[in-house]
Scaffold this active site. Structure first.
Site, mmCIF file in Angstrom:
data_model
loop_
_atom_site.group_PDB
_atom_site.id
_atom_site.type_symbol
_atom_site.label_atom_id
_atom_site.label_comp_id
_atom_site.label_asym_id
_atom_site.label_seq_id
_atom_site.Cartn_x
_atom_site.Cartn_y
_atom_site.Cartn_z
ATOM 1 N N HIS A 23 0.817 -1.225 0.000
ATOM 2 C CA HIS A 23 0.000 0.000 0.000
ATOM 3 C C HIS A 23 0.848 1.272 0.000
ATOM 4 C CE1 HIS A 23 0.324 0.124 4.375
ATOM 5 N NE2 HIS A 23 -0.588 -0.789 4.588
ATOM 6 N N HIS A 77 -5.566 -8.646 14.743
ATOM 7 C CA HIS A 77 -5.641 -7.435 13.922
ATOM 8 C C HIS A 77 -6.417 -7.790 12.658
ATOM 9 C CE1 HIS A 77 -4.450 -3.785 11.944
ATOM 10 N NE2 HIS A 77 -3.253 -4.130 11.536
ATOM 11 N N GLU A 79 -6.562 -6.221 9.735
ATOM 12 C CA GLU A 79 -6.048 -5.795 8.426
ATOM 13 C C GLU A 79 -5.808 -7.039 7.552
ATOM 14 O OE1 GLU A 79 -2.851 -2.917 8.551
ATOM 15 O OE2 GLU A 79 -3.259 -2.343 6.477
ATOM 16 N N ASP A 81 -3.678 -8.196 5.528
ATOM 17 C CA ASP A 81 -2.421 -8.964 5.422
ATOM 18 C C ASP A 81 -2.316 -10.010 6.525
ATOM 19 O OD1 ASP A 81 -2.238 -6.651 7.035
ATOM 20 O OD2 ASP A 81 -0.057 -6.585 6.910
ATOM 21 N N HIS A 144 -1.685 -1.261 14.991
ATOM 22 C CA HIS A 144 -1.697 0.034 14.364
ATOM 23 C C HIS A 144 -3.100 0.457 13.915
ATOM 24 C CE1 HIS A 144 -1.502 -0.644 9.798
ATOM 25 N NE2 HIS A 144 -1.547 0.654 9.807
ATOM 26 N N ASP A 163 1.850 -5.952 14.464
ATOM 27 C CA ASP A 163 2.704 -5.122 13.604
ATOM 28 C C ASP A 163 3.902 -4.529 14.371
ATOM 29 O OD1 ASP A 163 1.357 -5.387 11.169
ATOM 30 O OD2 ASP A 163 -0.062 -3.810 11.665
ATOM 31 N N TYR A 191 10.274 0.343 8.730
ATOM 32 C CA TYR A 191 8.901 -0.076 9.032
ATOM 33 C C TYR A 191 8.268 0.880 10.047
ATOM 34 C CZ TYR A 191 5.024 -3.172 10.203
ATOM 35 O OH TYR A 191 3.770 -3.699 10.402
ATOM 36 N N HIS A 222 5.424 -9.413 10.906
ATOM 37 C CA HIS A 222 6.240 -9.305 9.693
ATOM 38 C C HIS A 222 7.706 -9.453 10.092
ATOM 39 C CE1 HIS A 222 2.868 -7.613 7.360
ATOM 40 N NE2 HIS A 222 2.653 -6.781 8.369
HETATM 41 FE FE1 FEO Z 1 -1.516 -3.330 10.174
HETATM 42 FE FE2 FEO Z 1 0.624 -5.794 8.923
HETATM 43 O O1 FEO Z 1 -1.002 -4.882 9.211
#
Ligand code: FEO
Length: 399
Positions: A23, A77, A79, A81, A144, A163, A191, A222
């Site tokens: 993104h 989370h 999101e 991903d 986040h 995250d 990051y 990640h």
């Molecule tokens: Fe806020 Fe890796 O997603």
């Protein structure tokens, strides 16, 4: 590849070697979507992966569980991903209960059809007994997203930190002490700058809360897992949340016929007269992802633009817009730029700096067409001013 955090606790995620745009974030080293399988008497999967990689995840979970059932799917989370493969996992493993907080449940329902899913809604501090292993959840709102939480495996002292503490970093290494530490720290900083920077206050609150937990490992969503350098990454976050500035000057510029470049080089020359780090960045040649990481810890910042169509050069406007959204704090600086007949480029750059709450040291330095010797001397003097300001850096700026 070693995936074992502890006996019966394994990484089961997906390595995304190819992704280069996340993104808008330029991911030169790819990324990973980390999911973790925790096996007690019952098995719990912590988070999933992006939807297209569901089969990889499901295959790894099946291989580990064999015929044993998956009992829980913890969603830290919403999101995509991390939550994108939830529907596929629930279809593959019937009878799984989704464990998440109320905000996350709502978000999941807004992203897709959760009809028929079985939820166990948890709140701050709740524990999930897996039989011989215990998970405990802590809300970390805005780290986040509003629904973000982290999960702590009490017996092994492992924090699944979502995250936070992550890196966009695909590699065959799953642990910090297997990978080159300078690469990992560079990606962790990049990051933080691109994802976490606007959320310094919530991160500070999360660090205070989670800092009371004994931590043997920190397993983010990640990149690599921290086990040998937990203290290093926590200390780095403590510096980043207070925007501790380095003795560093960053000069951004976007030129048309090299006049603004000459001005930028003169600013840099002036700054180099002091013992500070100077970064001269042509925004046309540098990804915003890397620019933000440089700006995050600089003390002084200049932005130069030629005038195009009575305004700022669009590429610099894009960079400054991105920076404005990420809200780096505690900078001082000024704008500059060459023009043909209207000084609008430099003026708009100054307005952007103002909107970023940069302390403006003086009016924009401008010239028509090529900068003459007097203009270049002004640029050098302004560069020295930036460097002198950077020399005083080292303090903290709280949001
Ligand atoms: Fe806020 Fe890796 O997603």
């Amino acid at each position: 590849m070693n995936t074992e955090l502890a006996k019966g606790v394994n990484w089961v995620g997906h390595l995304d070697w190819s992704v280069r745009d996340f993104h808008g974030y330029r991911t030169e080293r790819g990324s990973s979507y980390n999911a973790y399988l925790v096996e007690g008497a019952h098995a719990a999967l912590i988070d999933t992966v992006k939807a297209p990689y569901a089969a990889t995840l499901i295959g790894q979970v099946r291989a580990r569980l064999r015929e044993r059932p998956l009992r829980y799917l913890v969603c830290n989370h919403a999101e995509p991903d991390h939550a994108g493969a939830m529907a596929a996992v629930l279809a593959a493993f019937p009878g799984v209960t989704v464990v998440c907080n109320a905000k996350c449940r709502e978000a999941l329902g807004l992203y897709g059809d959760t009809t028929g899913w079985t939820f166990q809604v948890v709140k701050e501090g709740d524990k999930l007994d897996l039989g011989g292993r215990t998970l405990q959840v802590f809300d970390t709102p805005m780290v986040h997203w509003p629904e973000s939480m982290v999960t702590y495996l009490i017996e092994e002292q492992i924090l699944f930190s979502m995250d936070a503490f992550g890196q966009h970093y695909a590699s065959g290494w799953r642990f910090d002490d297997e990978a080159p530490l300078d690469e990992v720290m560079h990606e962790a900083k990049t990051y933080y700058a691109n994802i976490v920077l606007p959320f310094a206050r919530p991160v500070t609150a999360a660090l205070a809360k989670l800092g009371t937990l004994p931590l043997k490992q920190v397993a983010p969503s990640h990149g690599v897992i921290w086990r040998s350098h937990v203290a290093d990454i926590v200390r780095a976050y403590q510096d980043w949340v207070v925007s501790k500035a380095a003795k560093k000057v960053v000069i951004l510029f976007c030129t048309m016929w090299d006049s603004t470049r000459l001005m930028a080089e003169a600013v840099a020359e002036g700054a180099l007269s002091e013992a500070v780090t100077v970064k001269l960045i042509d925004v046309n040649a540098t990804a915003d992802t890397d620019i933000v990481a440089e700006v995050m810890d600089c003390a002084a910042l200049a932005a130069g633009s030629a005038t195009l169509n009575m305004g700022i050069m669009p590429r610099l406007a894009a960079t400054l817009t991105y920076l404005r959204g990420l809200k780096p704090v505690g900078k001082a600086g000024f704008a500059f730029g060459s023009c043909g007949w209207a000084t609008k480029g430099a003026e708009e750059a100054a307005a952007y700096l103002g909107a970023m709450q940069v302390e403006i040291l003086h009016e924009p330095i401008t010239c028509r067409f090529r900068p003459d010797a007097a203009t270049l001397a002004r640029c050098r003097e302004a560069g020295r001013l930036l460097a002198k300001r950077a020399l005083t850096a080292g303090g903290e700026t709280k949001r």
